[in-house]
Scaffold this motif. Structure first.
Motif, PDB file in Angstrom:
ATOM      1  N   LYS A 815       0.842  -1.201   0.000  1.00 23.44           N
ATOM      2  CA  LYS A 815       0.000   0.000   0.000  1.00 23.44           C
ATOM      3  C   LYS A 815       0.881   1.256   0.000  1.00 23.44           C
ATOM      4  O   LYS A 815       0.589   2.239  -0.698  1.00 23.44           O
ATOM      5  N   LEU A 816       1.963   1.221   0.764  1.00 19.40           N
ATOM      6  CA  LEU A 816       2.850   2.383   0.822  1.00 19.40           C
ATOM      7  C   LEU A 816       3.574   2.603  -0.507  1.00 19.40           C
ATOM      8  O   LEU A 816       3.785   3.747  -0.921  1.00 19.40           O
ATOM      9  N   ASN A 817       3.965   1.498  -1.177  1.00 13.67           N
ATOM     10  CA  ASN A 817       4.597   1.637  -2.489  1.00 13.67           C
ATOM     11  C   ASN A 817       3.659   2.345  -3.455  1.00 13.67           C
ATOM     12  O   ASN A 817       4.051   3.240  -4.193  1.00 13.67           O
ATOM     13  N   HIS A 818       2.380   1.912  -3.431  1.00 15.39           N
ATOM     14  CA  HIS A 818       1.371   2.508  -4.310  1.00 15.39           C
ATOM     15  C   HIS A 818       1.150   3.976  -3.947  1.00 15.39           C
ATOM     16  O   HIS A 818       1.183   4.871  -4.807  1.00 15.39           O
ATOM     17  N   LEU A 819       0.947   4.234  -2.645  1.00 18.78           N
ATOM     18  CA  LEU A 819       0.615   5.599  -2.214  1.00 18.78           C
ATOM     19  C   LEU A 819       1.783   6.568  -2.407  1.00 18.78           C
ATOM     20  O   LEU A 819       1.580   7.731  -2.736  1.00 18.78           O
ATOM     21  N   SER A 820       3.015   6.090  -2.201  1.00 15.93           N
ATOM     22  CA  SER A 820       4.159   7.004  -2.326  1.00 15.93           C
ATOM     23  C   SER A 820       4.337   7.435  -3.776  1.00 15.93           C
ATOM     24  O   SER A 820       4.712   8.583  -4.049  1.00 15.93           O
ATOM     25  N   ARG A 821       4.028   6.526  -4.724  1.00 14.94           N
ATOM     26  CA  ARG A 821       4.100   6.920  -6.149  1.00 14.94           C
ATOM     27  C   ARG A 821       2.968   7.885  -6.490  1.00 14.94           C
ATOM     28  O   ARG A 821       3.156   8.834  -7.244  1.00 14.94           O
ATOM     29  N   ARG A 822       1.794   7.601  -5.943  1.00 18.19           N
ATOM     30  CA  ARG A 822       0.654   8.496  -6.199  1.00 18.19           C
ATOM     31  C   ARG A 822       0.934   9.875  -5.572  1.00 18.19           C
ATOM     32  O   ARG A 822       0.612  10.906  -6.144  1.00 18.19           O
ATOM     33  N   LEU A 823       1.535   9.845  -4.390  1.00 20.35           N
ATOM     34  CA  LEU A 823       1.858  11.103  -3.707  1.00 20.35           C
ATOM     35  C   LEU A 823       2.872  11.905  -4.525  1.00 20.35           C
ATOM     36  O   LEU A 823       2.803  13.140  -4.570  1.00 20.35           O
ATOM     37  N   ALA A 824       3.799  11.207  -5.173  1.00 23.28           N
ATOM     38  CA  ALA A 824       4.785  11.903  -6.019  1.00 23.28           C
ATOM     39  C   ALA A 824       4.064  12.676  -7.116  1.00 23.28           C
ATOM     40  O   ALA A 824       4.387  13.836  -7.402  1.00 23.28           O
ATOM     41  N   TRP A 825       3.058  12.035  -7.720  1.00 24.16           N
ATOM     42  CA  TRP A 825       2.278  12.691  -8.783  1.00 24.16           C
ATOM     43  C   TRP A 825       1.557  13.933  -8.229  1.00 24.16           C
ATOM     44  O   TRP A 825       1.587  15.006  -8.829  1.00 24.16           O
ATOM     45  N   ILE A 826       0.917  13.762  -7.066  1.00 19.39           N
ATOM     46  CA  ILE A 826       0.152  14.875  -6.474  1.00 19.39           C
ATOM     47  C   ILE A 826       1.090  16.009  -6.060  1.00 19.39           C
ATOM     48  O   ILE A 826       0.785  17.186  -6.260  1.00 19.39           O
ATOM     49  N   ASN A 827       2.259  15.643  -5.526  1.00 17.35           N
ATOM     50  CA  ASN A 827       3.213  16.685  -5.117  1.00 17.35           C
ATOM     51  C   ASN A 827       3.714  17.483  -6.314  1.00 17.35           C
ATOM     52  O   ASN A 827       3.975  18.684  -6.206  1.00 17.35           O
ATOM     53  N   VAL A 828       3.844  16.818  -7.469  1.00 21.30           N
ATOM     54  CA  VAL A 828       4.315  17.523  -8.667  1.00 21.30           C
ATOM     55  C   VAL A 828       3.203  18.387  -9.259  1.00 21.30           C
ATOM     56  O   VAL A 828       3.427  19.529  -9.649  1.00 21.30           O
ATOM     57  N   THR A 829       1.974  17.847  -9.321  1.00 18.03           N
ATOM     58  CA  THR A 829       0.897  18.577 -10.015  1.00 18.03           C
ATOM     59  C   THR A 829       0.212  19.607  -9.121  1.00 18.03           C
ATOM     60  O   THR A 829      -0.362  20.567  -9.630  1.00 18.03           O
TER      61      THR A 829
END
Length: 1308
Positions: A815-829
Motif C-alpha cells: 500500500k505504501l509503495n502505491h501511495l508514495s508513487r501516487r503522492l509523487a504525482w500529487i506533489n508535482v501537479t
C-alpha cells in the motif's frame, strides 16, 4: 487575419462550380496538356493505377465534376450490404438513451441524449436499441468515479431507487467503484475505475457471455451462460447514484478501443467514410504535387512547406474537392476519424507547433472554400473530439497522448479567425474547455507507468508521539538515504514530463489572452474576458447546482496556468512601459470595486450589499472618486424584489404544462460539468414521477428558479476596458489616496481579479482535500513501523502470530509503495515548489490590494469579502498543505509578508467598515491561530506600535454585545506559558491518548508575548474606564459559563444514575465541555490581568477596585467549592470519563484559580495582600478546606469514611512536578499557611454582630455604606454591584446621587 488565398484576383463567388464556357478561360493559365496531367495525378482512382495516357479521358475543369462523381461512386455498393449488418439488432439506427420511457428515478440527460447525470438515490436508464444475436460492443466514458453499475438488461427488468442494473435476474453489470460484478448476487471482478477512464461493454450472444474492458484492457469474462432465446434481447443500461455521470458512445463516434469481431450498436457511416477518405487523398495529392509552369511539368513538393500562393489552377482544383468535402466535415464521426487523424499525422513529425504551417494553410482553405456554417460546425466538432480525446486518454509514462492532443489544439487556436470563432461561440459556451488545463491523477499507478519512472519508493518514518513527522534531524541510515535520493530522482523525472504538458496548457492561454490580433474585429483577450467573467458568475451563483459547477480539481490546474499566462503578459507590458509595475508588485486597484466596470454578481461586499452601499456612501463616492450614482439606478435596486415576484409568476405560468420530460433549459442553461465529458447543455430532466402526471389533477409545482442576470460585461468593448483619450476604462474613479501611476494593462487587472475569485470559489477547498493522500502515507508508515516492531518482539514459538504479522507487513508495504508513487504525482501537479510560489504570489496580491483599499477610508466597504478570505486561506494553505514538501520560510520576502498579513488581521478584526459576521469571525479565528505559532506571533509583534496598541484595545473591549470567546482565546494564547502551571501543550490526563490532529493551533507549544502583555498592562492602568468595563464583562461571562457548566453536569449525572440504559446527547456533552473550557480560559485572563496590573484590584483609590476584588473573590470561592468538595458532582462526572468531556478535569481549572490567589496573596506587597485576604475571608462562601484540597489535605471526616474503601488517590498539585515548579508549590504552601493563620485570627477577633447591623440585602457583611439623598444603608459590595446596572435605591426607588462610608456611632 486575412486568408493567404485572398491574395488572388478571384473572389469566393468565382469558386461556385459550373459548366459554363467561361470557366475554361481560367484554365488557360496552364496549357491543357499540363492541366490534364495534373488533374489525373490529383484525382487518381482508388487503386492508384492510372491508365496509359493514350487511353485515359482528357480532363479539364469542365468535365472534372463528372469525373469526381464517378470516382466517388466507386465501391459505394457497400450500402446494399447495410441491411444484412442490422441482423441481430432491433431499434432505431441512431442509438441514444431512451428518455421517453426507458428510465427510472430522476436523471439529467444531455442534448445529444448520450450523457447522463444521476439526480436521485439510484436512477437507471437504458438505450433505445437492443441486440439478440451476434457480438456487440459500446463504450462508456466515466466522468465521475462514484457508485455506478454499467452493463446490459432486458425489457422485462424493473428497477427502482434501491435496485438497478445487475440487481434483477436478467440484468448484468460491472461496478468499478466497488470493483464487483452484479447479477442478483455479487462477486469481486475487474479493477477500480477513475474519472477519465473508458469502459467497453461486450456481449457475445453466440457464446452467451458478457465481458468488460477498461481502457482497452480486457477484465476477462464477467458472465457466461446468460439467458438467450425467443423474446430475449439485451439493451445497454446503467444505474447511477446522485451526482454521478457518464457519457455513452454507441458508435456515433469512432470507438476509442474497438474489439476485433465485435460491432458497435450504431453502424458507422461507411459510405461517407469511404468518400471522405478519398477526398482527403485528393487533398493530400494537391499538397504533394506542384506545377512548374516555366518547365511545363509536374513536380513533387514538400508537404510541410506547402503554401497556397494564389495559383488559380490549384485553387479551382481545391474548390472542386471542397465542394464534396465540406458537407462531410459537419459530421462528428468523419471529423474525428478523418480530419482529426490527418491533422494529428501532420504534427507527428515532432518539432514545435510553429514548424508545421500546413495546419494554418488548411484552416485558411476551410474558411475560404467552405460555407461559414460548415466551418463553424467542423471546428466545433474538431475541438469537441480533441477535448474528449485529451480527457479520456490513459496516462502513460511520457504523457505522449495528452501532449499530442494539446499540440493540435494549439495549432488550431493559432489560426486567428478560428480562434476568435471558437472563443466567441464554443470554448466556454458549448465545451468545458477548462478540461484542457487539467492533468488527471492516475488512480492505478501500474498502468500509468509510475513504477518505471519511480522504481524506488520512500516515505518518512520518523514520527513524534502525536504522529507528525519529526522536525528534529535524526540520523538517517545509509540505506534510507539511498532510497530517498532514488525516490527524489524519480520525482524529478516525473516533474519534467508533467512540466511539458503544463507548458503546452499555458501556451493555449497565451493564445486566448492575445490582445494584438485586432484584424477582423475584437482582440481575443477581450472576448476571453467576457466569457471568463460569465464562467466565474456561474460558479459563484450556482453553489448548490453541482451540474453547472466546474469541479474543483479542474479549477486548481486552471488557476496555476492562468497565473503563469497572466504574469507572462504583465511582465511583457513592463518591458514596453518601464513606468508600470512588475507582476511581483501586482495588485487590484480599489476603484474596480465601486465604479461598476467589473461585475461582482451578488457577492457580498465588506460593508454589506452593493445596493445598500450605493445609497449610504453615494456622497463619499462623489467627493472622493467623482463617481455619481444615477438616482434611477437606486430606485431600480429597491424595486428588485418586485421584479423577482413578477418573474416567478411568469415562470409559474409557463411551467404549468404536463409533460413526461421536463425541460429545464432555462435553469440549466450551461454545460453540465458532471455529464457528457465535453458537450453540452444538460437540459432534459427525466423523472419517473413526471411520467405518472400525464393528466395531472393539479398543476406541476414550479421548478426552482435560478436567477441569472444579464451581465453588463457582454456589451463591453476594448475601449471600455483599456480606456483611451482621457477615458480611464476600468480605472475610472481613482481615489486621491491611490497613486497616479500606471499599473499594467487594464484587461490584465480584470484577469487577476478573476484569479482571486477562482481561488475563493473552490481551489482552497481542493488543496485541503488532496492533503489526505499525504496523511494516508503517514498512517500506513506508522502502522508498518508498529508491525515491524511487533515482529522483532514476537516469540519464536508463536509461528502463527509471526506469519500473520508478516502478512500485515506485506500489505502495508504494498500500500505504501502505491501511495508514495501516487503522492509523487500529487506533489508535482498540486504541491510543487512552483505551485507554492503561485499561491504565495496570490497571497501578496491580496495583501497589497487590501492595503490599497484600506487607504480609501469609507470606500474600503466596497471591496468584495473574498479578498480577505483569500488572504487568510492562501496563508493557511501555504502553512498547512505545502509544508511537508516545501517550506514556507524559503519563500522570498516571507518575514515581511507575514508581518503585513498580521497588520491586516490586527486592524480589521474589529473594523467597523466590515459588517459581515462570517468574515469578522474568520478574521478573529485567523488572528487567534496566528498567535499560536512562534513565527507568526513574532510577526504580530513586529507591526507598528500604534497598530499593536489599537489591537490590544479592541481585544479588551467589553465582552457584551459581541462574539467574545475568540478574543478571549487570543488573550489566553498571549499568556500561555507565563501563568501558574500553564506551560503545558496538552493536559496531563490526556497525554496517553492520541490527538485527532496534532497540527491544531490549540496543540502548539506555549509561546507567550511579553510585548503584547506589556501593552495590555499599560492600557488597563492608563484608561480608568477600560479596566472596570472589561473586567466586569469577564466576571459576568465567567459567572454565566461556570453556572451553565454546573447545570449541565447535574443533568449528565442524573442521566448516568438512571437504571434504564440511556445515552447522553453528544451535542450536550460538547456544549458542556465548551462551557468548561470557556471558564478555564476566562480564569486565565483574570490571572493575566491580576499579574500584569494588580493595582486594578488592590489600589482602592481607584473607584471600582474594591468592587472588582469582591466580585473576583466571590467567583473564585464558588469555583473552588464546587470543584473541591469530596465525592461531589464534579468528581463523579470526571470519573465517568465520557467521550466528549475529555478536557473536563480538576487540574486545568484548579491551577488557574490557584494562580490568581497566589498573585493576590503572596506575590504582592503587604498592603495588597492584607486587602485581598480581608476580602477573601469576608466572603461568606470562603472555606479553608478548598485551599487545603489543592495540596491533597483531605478533611479528617472524609479520610475516616474513605479508609475501609479501596485506596483513592486525592488530587494534589504536588503530584504534577513536570507541570508545576518547586517555587510555585512553595508559594501555595505559603498561601495556605497565611490563610490558615488569618482565618484563625479573624474567627477570634470577630465580635458577634447584631442582626440590625447586618446588610439587609445579603445578611453576610456589616452595613458600610449610606446612600444619598435617601439615607438608606447596605454593605459596599451590594450597593456597588447594584449600581453597575441600576441607579435606583433598593428600598424607595429614589435615584441615588452618591454613596458615603458609614460607621456605626460608638455611643450606640
Amino acid at each position: 487575419m486575412t486568408s493567404r488565398g485572398a491574395g488572388t484576383a478571384l473572389s469566393r463567388k468565382n469558386y461556385r462550380l459550373s459548366t459554363e464556357p467561361e470557366k475554361s478561360k481560367v484554365a488557360g493559365i496552364v496549357n491543357s496538356r499540363l492541366l490534364n496531367d495534373y488533374l489525373h495525378r490529383v484525382f487518381s482512382s482508388a487503386d492508384g493505377n492510372q491508365p496509359a495516357a493514350a487511353y485515359r479521358k482528357h480532363l479539364t475543369f469542365q468535365n472534372l465534376q463528372e469525373h469526381l462523381d464517378r470516382l466517388l461512386a466507386e465501391e459505394n455498393g457497400s450500402e446494399d450490404s447495410q441491411d444484412q449488418l442490422t441482423e441481430g439488432r432491433l431499434g432505431p439506427s441512431t442509438v441514444v438513451l431512451d428518455h421517453t420511457s426507458g428510465f427510472e428515478g430522476l436523471l439529467l440527460v444531455d442534448d445529444d441524449l448520450l450523457g447522463v447525470i444521476g439526480h436521485s438515490n439510484f436512477g437507471s436508464i437504458r438505450a433505445t436499441t437492443c441486440v439478440y444475436k451476434g457480438k456487440w460492443v459500446y463504450e462508456v466514458l466515466i466522468s465521475s468515479q462514484g457508485l455506478m453499475q454499467i452493463g446490459w438488461c432486458t425489457l422485462n427488468c424493473r428497477f427502482n431507487q434501491e435496485e438497478g442494473v445487475g440487481d434483477t435476474p436478467d440484468s448484468y453489470a460491472y461496478d468499478g467503484n466497488r470493483v464487483r460484478k452484479w447479477n442478483v448476487t455479487t462477486t469481486n471482478y475487474g479493477k477500480s475505475w477513475a474519472a477519465g477512464d473508458i469502459v467497453s461493454c461486450l456481449i457475445d450472444l453466440e457464446e452467451g457471455t458478457i465481458s468488460f474492458c477498461l481502457n482497452g484492457i480486457s477484465l476477462g469474462t464477467a458472465f457466461d451462460n446468460i439467458t438467450r432465446g425467443a423474446g430475449m434481447a439485451y439493451f445497454p443500461a446503467i444505474s447511477l447514484s446522485f451526482k454521478e455521470s457518464v457519457a455513452f458512445n454507441f458508435g456515433s463516434r469512432p470507438l476509442r478501443y474497438p474489439v476485433e469481431g465485435y460491432r458497435p450498436l450504431q453502424d458507422p457511416p461507411v459510405a461517407d467514410l469511404v468518400k471522405a477518405r478519398k477526398l482527403l487523398g485528393f487533398l493530400k495529392n494537391v499538397i504533394h504535387i506542384g506545377i512548374d509552369v516555366t518547365e511545363g511539368k509536374l513536380v513533387e513538393k514538400d508537404a510541410s512547406t506547402w503554401q497556397l500562393q494564389g495559383e488559380p489552377t490549384v485553387l479551382i482544383t481545391l474548390a472542386h474537392i471542397f465542394n464534396y468535402f465540406s458537407p462531410l466535415m459537419c459530421k462528428v464521426y468523419l471529423v474525428e476519424d478523418v480530419l482529426m487523424t490527418f491533422l494529428l499525422s501532420i504534427l507527428e513529425r515532432g518539432g514545435a507547433v510553429e514548424a508545421h504551417p500546413l495546419i494554418q494553410q488548411l484552416l485558411d482553405l476551410m474558411w475560404l472554400l467552405m460555407e461559414e456554417y460548415e466551418v463553424h460546425e467542423c471546428l466545433k466538432q474538431l475541438l469537441m473530439s480533441l477535448l474528449r480525446a485529451y480527457r479520456f486518454s490513459p496516462i502513460i509514462p511520457d504523457l505522449g497522448l495528452q501532449i499530442h492532443y494539446l499540440r493540435l489544439t494549439i495549432a488550431v487556436l493559432k489560426h486567428e479567425k478560428s480562434r476568435k470563432y471558437l472563443l466567441s461561440n464554443v470554448l466556454f459556451d458549448v465545451l468545458r474547455s477548462v478540461v484542457f488545463f487539467y492533468i488527471k491523477s492516475p488512480l492505478r499507478v501500474e498502468e500509468a507507468g509510475l513504477q518505471e519512472l519511480i522504481p524506488t519508493t520512500w516515505w518518512p518514518n520518523r514520527f513524534t508521539k502525536e504522529g507528525k513527522e519529526s522536525k528534529e534531524v535524526k540520523e538517517e541510515s545509509a540505506e534510507e538515504r539511498l532510497r530517498r535520493r532514488a525516490y527524489e530522482r524519480g520525482c524529478q523525472r516525473l516533474k519534467k514530463r508533467i512540466e511539458v504538458v503544463e507548458g503546452l496548457q499555458v501556451q493555449i492561454l497565451k493564445l486566448l489572452l492575445n490582445n494584438k490580433d485586432r484584424g477582423g474585429g475584437e482582440a481575443s483577450r477581450y472576448i476571453f474576458l467576457n466569457k471568463f467573467r460569465k464562467f466565474l458568475q456561474e460558479n459563484a451563483s450556482n453553489r448548490g447546482n453541482l451540474t453547472v459547477l466546474c469541479p474543483p480539481e479542474y479549477m486548481v490546474c486552471f488557476l496555476h496556468r492562468l497565473i503563469a499566462a497572466l504574469r507572462f503578459f504583465w511582465d511583457g507590458h513592463k518591458t514596453k512601459a518601464p513606468a508600470a509595475l512588475s507582476s511581483e508588485e501586482a495588485y487590484v486597484p480599489p476603484q474596480l470595486f465601486y465604479n461598476g466596470k467589473v461585475d461582482y454578481f451578488d457577492l457580498q461586499r465588506l460593508g454589506g450589499l452593493l445596493s445598500h452601499l450605493k445609497k449610504t456612501l453615494k456622497d463619499d463616492l462623489a467627493a472622493k472618486a467623482n463617481v455619481l450614482i444615477d438616482p434611477a439606478e437606486l430606485q431600480a435596486v429597491t424595486m428588485d424584489d418586485l421584479d423577482e415576484d413578477e418573474e416567478s409568476a411568469t415562470s409559474a405560468a409557463q411551467s404549468q404544462r404536463p409533460s413526461a420530460t421536463l425541460a429545464i433549459g432555462g435553469a440549466l442553461a450551461r454545460p453540465g460539468w458532471l455529464s457528457s465529458p465535453t458537450l453540452g447543455r444538460a437540459n432534459r430532466f427525466l423523472s419517473t414521477a413526471a411520467v405518472s402526471l400525464m393528466n395531472p389533477r393539479r398543476p406541476l409545482g414550479t421548478l426552482e428558479k435560478v436567477k441569472v442576470r444579464t451581465l453588463s460585461v457582454e456589451q463591453r468593448t476594448e475601449e471600455d476596458i483599456e480606456g483611451s483619450h482621457g477615458n480611464e476604462g476600468l480605472l475610472l474613479g481613482r481615489p486621491p489616496e491611490e497613486p497616479d501611476q500606471p499599473i499594467t494593462e487594464n484587461s490584465l487587472l480584470e484577469v487577476l481579479d478573476g484569479i482571486v475569485m477562482m481561488y475563493n470559489l473552490s481551489v482552497h477547498q481542493q488543496l485541503g482535500k488532496m492533503v489526505g493522500v499525504s496523511d494516508d502515507v503517514n498512517e500506513y508508515a506508522m502502522a508498518l513501523k508498529d508491525t515491524e516492531e511487533k515482529i522483532s518482539r514476537c516469540p519464536k514459538r508463536r509461528r502463527d502470530i509471526h506469519e500473520e504479522l508478516l502478512k500485515s507487513q506485506k500489505v502495508f508495504s504494498e500500500k505504501l509503495n502505491h501511495l508514495s508513487r501516487r503522492l509523487a504525482w500529487i506533489n508535482v501537479t498540486i504541491y510543487s515548489k512552483e505551485k507554492m510560489q503561485d499561491i504565495y504570489w496570490l497571497l501578496r496580491v491580496c495583501i497589497r490590494t487590501i492595503e490599497h483599499g484600506d487607504r480609501t477610508g469609507s470606500l474600503f466597504a466596497f471591496m468584495p469579502e473574498f479578498y480577505l478570505s483569500v488572504a487568510m486561506n492562501s496563508y493557511s494553505a501555504l502553512k498547512n498543505y505545502f509544508s511537508p514538501v516545501n517550506s514556507m520560510e524559503e519563500l522570498p520576502g516571507y518575514e515581511e509578508t507575514l508581518m503585513r498579513l498580521a497588520a491586516i488581521l490586527a486592524k480589521h478584526f474589529a473594523d467597523s467598515r466590515i459588517v459581515g459576521t462570517d468574515i469578522r469571525d474568520s478574521l478573529m479565528q485567523a488572528l487567534a491561530s496566528y498567535v499560536c505559532y512562534p513565527h507568526s506571533l513574532r510577526a504580530v509583534e513586529r507591526i507598528p506600535e500604534e497598530q499593536r496598541i489599537s489591537m490590544m484595545k479592541n481585544l479588551l473591549a467589553p465582552y457584551e454585545q459581541r462574539p467574545w470567546a475568540q478574543t478571549n482565546w487570543i488573550l489566553v494564547r498571549l499568556w500561555r506559558g507565563c501563568g501558574f502551571g500553564y506551560r503545558y501543550t496538552r493536559l496531563p490526563h490526556l497525554l496517553k491518548t492520541k490527538p485527532e490532529d496534532a497540527s491544531l493551533p490549540s496543540l502548539q507549544k506555549p509561546c507567550p508575548s511579553t510585548l503584547l502583555q506589556r501593552h495590555m498592562a499599560d492600557l488597563l492602568r492608563s484608561d480608568r474606564d477600560l479596566a472596570p468595563s472589561f473586567l466586569n464583562s469577564v466576571l459576568n461571562q465567567l459567572n454565566w459559563a461556570f453556572s451553565e457548566f454546573i447545570g449541565m453536569i447535574q443533568e449528565i449525572q442524573q442521566a448516568a444514575e438512571r437504571l434504564e440504559r440511556n445515552f447522553v446527547d453528544s451535542r450536550q456533552l460538547k456544549v458542556c465541555a465548551t462551557c468548561f473550557d470557556l471558564s478555564v480560559s476566562l480564569l486565565r485572563v483574570l490571572e493575566m490581568t491580576v499579574t500584569l496590573a494588580p493595582e486594578i484590584f488592590l489600589d482602592w483609590n481607584r473607584p471600582s477596585s474594591e468592587l472588582l476584588l469582591r466580585r473576583l473573590a466571590q467567583l473564585l470561592n464558588q469555583v473552588l467549592n464546587r470543584v473541591t468538595a469530596e465525592r461531589n458532582l464534579f468528581d463523579r462526572v470526571v470519573n465517568l470519563r465520557l467521550p466528549g468531556l475529555e478536557s473536563v478535569d480538576h487540574y486545568p481549572i484548579l491551577v488557574a484559580v490557584t494562580g490568581i490567589l497566589v498573585r493576590l496573596l503572596v506575590d504582592t506587597d503587604a498592603q495588597g495582600a492584607e486587602r485581598a485576604t480581608a476580602v477573601l475571608l469576608a466572603d461568606p462562601c470562603f472555606q479553608l478546606r478548598s485551599i487545603q484540597y489543592l495540596l491533597g489535605h483531605a478533611e479528617p471526616a472524609a479520610m475516616a469514611a474513605a479508609a475501609p474503601a479501596t485506596e483513592k488517590r486525592h488530587f494534589s498539585l504536588s503530584t504534577y512536578t513536570e507541570y508545576i515548579s518547586a517555587e510555585e508549590l512553595s508559594k501555595v504552601d505559603k498561601m495556605l499557611s497565611h490563610l490558615s493563620e488569618e482565618s484563625k485570627q479573624a474567627a477570634a477577633t470577630t465580635l458577634p454582630t447584631s442582626e440590625e447591623d447586618l446588610c439587609p440585602i445579603c445578611y453576610a457583611h456589616p452595613i458600610s455604606a449610606i446612600f444619598r439623598p435617601c439615607s438608606h444603608k447596605s454593605c459596599k459590595a451590594c450597593i456597588n454591584q447594584h449600581l453597575m446596572n441600576n441607579k435606583d435605591c433598593f428600598f424607595c426607588k429614589a435615584t441615588i446621587t452618591g454613596v458615603d462610608d458609614f460607621t456605626k456611632p460608638p455611643s450606640s
